[in-house]
Motif scaffolding. Structure first.
Motif, PDB file in Angstrom:
ATOM      1  N   GLN A 106     -20.820  47.523  24.121  1.00  0.00           N
ATOM      2  CA  GLN A 106     -21.881  47.168  23.160  1.00  0.00           C
ATOM      3  C   GLN A 106     -21.784  45.713  22.714  1.00  0.00           C
ATOM      4  O   GLN A 106     -22.774  44.991  22.669  1.00  0.00           O
ATOM      5  CB  GLN A 106     -21.724  48.031  21.905  1.00  0.00           C
ATOM      6  CG  GLN A 106     -22.676  49.201  21.816  1.00  0.00           C
ATOM      7  CD  GLN A 106     -22.468  49.945  20.490  1.00  0.00           C
ATOM      8  OE1 GLN A 106     -22.241  49.327  19.444  1.00  0.00           O
ATOM      9  NE2 GLN A 106     -22.537  51.267  20.560  1.00  0.00           N
ATOM     10  N   ILE A 107     -20.576  45.293  22.367  1.00  0.00           N
ATOM     11  CA  ILE A 107     -20.390  43.909  21.900  1.00  0.00           C
ATOM     12  C   ILE A 107     -20.768  42.940  23.013  1.00  0.00           C
ATOM     13  O   ILE A 107     -21.523  41.984  22.789  1.00  0.00           O
ATOM     14  CB  ILE A 107     -18.940  43.670  21.441  1.00  0.00           C
ATOM     15  CG1 ILE A 107     -18.667  44.432  20.139  1.00  0.00           C
ATOM     16  CG2 ILE A 107     -18.669  42.176  21.239  1.00  0.00           C
ATOM     17  CD1 ILE A 107     -17.270  44.227  19.576  1.00  0.00           C
ATOM     18  N   LYS A 156     -22.918  33.169  17.646  1.00  0.00           N
ATOM     19  CA  LYS A 156     -24.223  32.501  17.531  1.00  0.00           C
ATOM     20  C   LYS A 156     -24.061  31.078  17.020  1.00  0.00           C
ATOM     21  O   LYS A 156     -24.731  30.151  17.491  1.00  0.00           O
ATOM     22  CB  LYS A 156     -25.158  33.291  16.594  1.00  0.00           C
ATOM     23  CG  LYS A 156     -25.782  34.490  17.296  1.00  0.00           C
ATOM     24  CD  LYS A 156     -26.882  35.154  16.487  1.00  0.00           C
ATOM     25  CE  LYS A 156     -27.568  36.192  17.373  1.00  0.00           C
ATOM     26  NZ  LYS A 156     -28.226  37.267  16.595  1.00  0.00           N
ATOM     27  N   THR A 176     -22.681  43.380  25.577  1.00  0.00           N
ATOM     28  CA  THR A 176     -24.129  43.429  25.830  1.00  0.00           C
ATOM     29  C   THR A 176     -24.867  42.545  24.829  1.00  0.00           C
ATOM     30  O   THR A 176     -25.713  41.722  25.198  1.00  0.00           O
ATOM     31  CB  THR A 176     -24.644  44.882  25.724  1.00  0.00           C
ATOM     32  OG1 THR A 176     -23.966  45.672  26.699  1.00  0.00           O
ATOM     33  CG2 THR A 176     -26.143  44.957  25.959  1.00  0.00           C
ATOM     34  N   GLN A 177     -24.498  42.692  23.550  1.00  0.00           N
ATOM     35  CA  GLN A 177     -25.155  41.892  22.511  1.00  0.00           C
ATOM     36  C   GLN A 177     -24.833  40.410  22.663  1.00  0.00           C
ATOM     37  O   GLN A 177     -25.710  39.553  22.507  1.00  0.00           O
ATOM     38  CB  GLN A 177     -24.698  42.373  21.130  1.00  0.00           C
ATOM     39  CG  GLN A 177     -25.814  43.031  20.330  1.00  0.00           C
ATOM     40  CD  GLN A 177     -25.335  43.406  18.941  1.00  0.00           C
ATOM     41  OE1 GLN A 177     -24.447  44.256  18.805  1.00  0.00           O
ATOM     42  NE2 GLN A 177     -25.895  42.770  17.925  1.00  0.00           N
ATOM     43  N   GLU A 235     -26.749  38.529  25.360  1.00  0.00           N
ATOM     44  CA  GLU A 235     -28.186  38.320  25.139  1.00  0.00           C
ATOM     45  C   GLU A 235     -28.468  36.872  24.740  1.00  0.00           C
ATOM     46  O   GLU A 235     -29.566  36.372  24.961  1.00  0.00           O
ATOM     47  CB  GLU A 235     -28.710  39.293  24.065  1.00  0.00           C
ATOM     48  CG  GLU A 235     -28.941  40.690  24.644  1.00  0.00           C
ATOM     49  CD  GLU A 235     -29.176  41.760  23.581  1.00  0.00           C
ATOM     50  OE1 GLU A 235     -29.358  41.407  22.387  1.00  0.00           O
ATOM     51  OE2 GLU A 235     -29.165  42.946  23.956  1.00  0.00           O
ATOM     52  N   ARG A 258     -18.296  44.049  14.795  1.00  0.00           N
ATOM     53  CA  ARG A 258     -19.225  43.599  15.823  1.00  0.00           C
ATOM     54  C   ARG A 258     -20.144  42.517  15.266  1.00  0.00           C
ATOM     55  O   ARG A 258     -20.343  41.470  15.883  1.00  0.00           O
ATOM     56  CB  ARG A 258     -20.032  44.792  16.332  1.00  0.00           C
ATOM     57  CG  ARG A 258     -20.991  44.446  17.439  1.00  0.00           C
ATOM     58  CD  ARG A 258     -21.736  45.658  17.920  1.00  0.00           C
ATOM     59  NE  ARG A 258     -22.254  46.420  16.775  1.00  0.00           N
ATOM     60  CZ  ARG A 258     -22.871  47.597  16.865  1.00  0.00           C
ATOM     61  NH1 ARG A 258     -23.051  48.173  18.025  1.00  0.00           N
ATOM     62  NH2 ARG A 258     -23.310  48.202  15.796  1.00  0.00           N
ATOM     63  N   ASP A 259     -20.714  42.761  14.090  1.00  0.00           N
ATOM     64  CA  ASP A 259     -21.644  41.787  13.499  1.00  0.00           C
ATOM     65  C   ASP A 259     -20.971  40.448  13.244  1.00  0.00           C
ATOM     66  O   ASP A 259     -21.575  39.394  13.456  1.00  0.00           O
ATOM     67  CB  ASP A 259     -22.224  42.321  12.188  1.00  0.00           C
ATOM     68  CG  ASP A 259     -23.294  43.371  12.442  1.00  0.00           C
ATOM     69  OD1 ASP A 259     -23.645  43.584  13.631  1.00  0.00           O
ATOM     70  OD2 ASP A 259     -23.771  43.960  11.456  1.00  0.00           O
ATOM     71  N   ILE A 315     -20.643  38.621  16.511  1.00  0.00           N
ATOM     72  CA  ILE A 315     -21.954  38.124  16.949  1.00  0.00           C
ATOM     73  C   ILE A 315     -22.351  36.886  16.143  1.00  0.00           C
ATOM     74  O   ILE A 315     -22.805  35.879  16.705  1.00  0.00           O
ATOM     75  CB  ILE A 315     -23.030  39.231  16.815  1.00  0.00           C
ATOM     76  CG1 ILE A 315     -22.702  40.417  17.730  1.00  0.00           C
ATOM     77  CG2 ILE A 315     -24.427  38.681  17.092  1.00  0.00           C
ATOM     78  CD1 ILE A 315     -22.671  40.114  19.209  1.00  0.00           C
TER      79      ILE A 315
END
Ligand code: RRO
Length: 312
Positions: free
Chosen positions: A149-150, A114, A152-153, A156, A106-107, A110
């Motif tokens: 979860q992924i 980004k 949702t993040q 954002e 997941r990280d 993300i």
């Protein structure tokens, strides 16, 4: 008949693309797709760092399709970001590449997204939630909580067009659960389907598996998976908010296969096994064959029949 296709506000000459992973590892292969008759194309799913992938042999073609356990070999995310940003600056041919991302956690997803958000890239990003071939890493798309979860993040901060590549689902309960999750987010599209994970091809003559990684288990593509692909295209087309488009992938090797995916509701069409086996001339053949099917049926444009599958 004409194959012109509008997708996310962009106009494409035709709906055909490579499926990520096929013919898109290097700049050389990507440039060949650029010069081909494909309407658009997509880069190999990228991780933060370059990966060699699994040991060979890791792809095998059979009479009815293919099995692969490539293991996410790729040149690293910056290599492809440079390619797509450079393309955007220098080529205005209207077939700008989609950018596929497949972080191993997941990280990592993300962090990569980004960087894409901050970059000059203005094209379409595809988040691969369905790689079946990294030992010890389950397909994210089968973990519904992690998928939510992924996303949702991601949403954002992510404001550029984003699609997700899904694994095939096999139960109406799962179609419902996943569609409900996806409908919560401003997704641009879903791509159905990735390979049918962890099949096993047996060669009776040699009494052996045919690929080395994972004792022969690998993702299945080609003719074997067309009914599963069509089911997933149709299931999501009929469940998703209409702002979320569907890309059809799985078993497209003829104009008729393409027609069937479009009838089920697909907008763009991705070609994996048939491209691997036939090379980039497959696109010219598929366009000719799809036009022939349309002409024979009296359709002038894809819009006249997209999604119009009949039930009994
Ligand atoms: O690289 C692969 O092994 C691979 C990936 Br990431 C994927 O998403 N689907 C597939 O069939 N192979």
């Amino acid at each position: 008949a004409v194959l012109k296709t509008e997708f996310l506000g962009q106009k494409y000459e035709n709906p055909f693309m490579n499926a990520s992973g096929v013919h898109c590892l290097t700049v050389n292969e990507l440039d060949e797709l650029k010069r081909s008759k494909a309407g658009a194309f997509i880069t190999k799913s990228a991780t933060t760092l370059e990966r060699a992938g699994n040991p060979e042999p890791r792809y095998y073609a059979t009479a009815l399709g293919s099995i692969n356990s490539m293991g996410l070999p790729n040149k690293g995310f910056q290599y492809y970001l440079d390619y797509v940003v450079d393309y955007q600056k220098n080529d205005s041919d209207g077939k700008a590449p989609f950018f596929s991302v497949a972080g191993m956690s997941r990280d990592e997803n993300i962090n990569i997204l980004k960087i894409i958000q901050r970059s000059d890239f203005q094209g379409v990003t595809e988040l691969n939630l369905s790689c079946p071939n990294v030992p010890g890493k389950p397909q994210v798309g089968y973990d519904f909580q992690m998928t939510e979860q992924i996303l949702t993040q991601v949403f954002e901060f992510f404001r550029k067009p984003l699609g997700v590549k899904l694994p095939p689902y096999f139960d109406f309960a799962h179609f419902d659960i996943v569609a409900n999750i996806l409908n919560k987010f401003p997704l641009a599209y879903v791509n159905c389907v990735n390979s049918v994970g962890n099949g096993l091809y047996v060669d009776a003559a040699s009494e052996s598996v045919v690929i080395k990684p994972k004792n022969g288990f690998g993702g299945i593509g080609g003719d074997y998976i067309k009914p599963t692909a069509l089911a997933n295209v149709r299931a999501f087309y009929t469940r998703l908010n209409p702002t979320i488009k569907v890309i059809g992938t799985g078993g497209i090797a003829s104009g008729q296969d393409a027609f069937e995916h479009l009838l089920c509701g697909a907008t763009m069409l991705q070609v994996g096994t048939a491209l691997y086996e036939e090379g980039i001339s497959v696109f010219e053949r598929l366009e000719k064959e799809l036009k022939e099917v349309m002409t024979q049926k009296g359709y002038k444009t894809i819009e006249e029949f997209r999604g119009q599958l009949r039930t009994l």
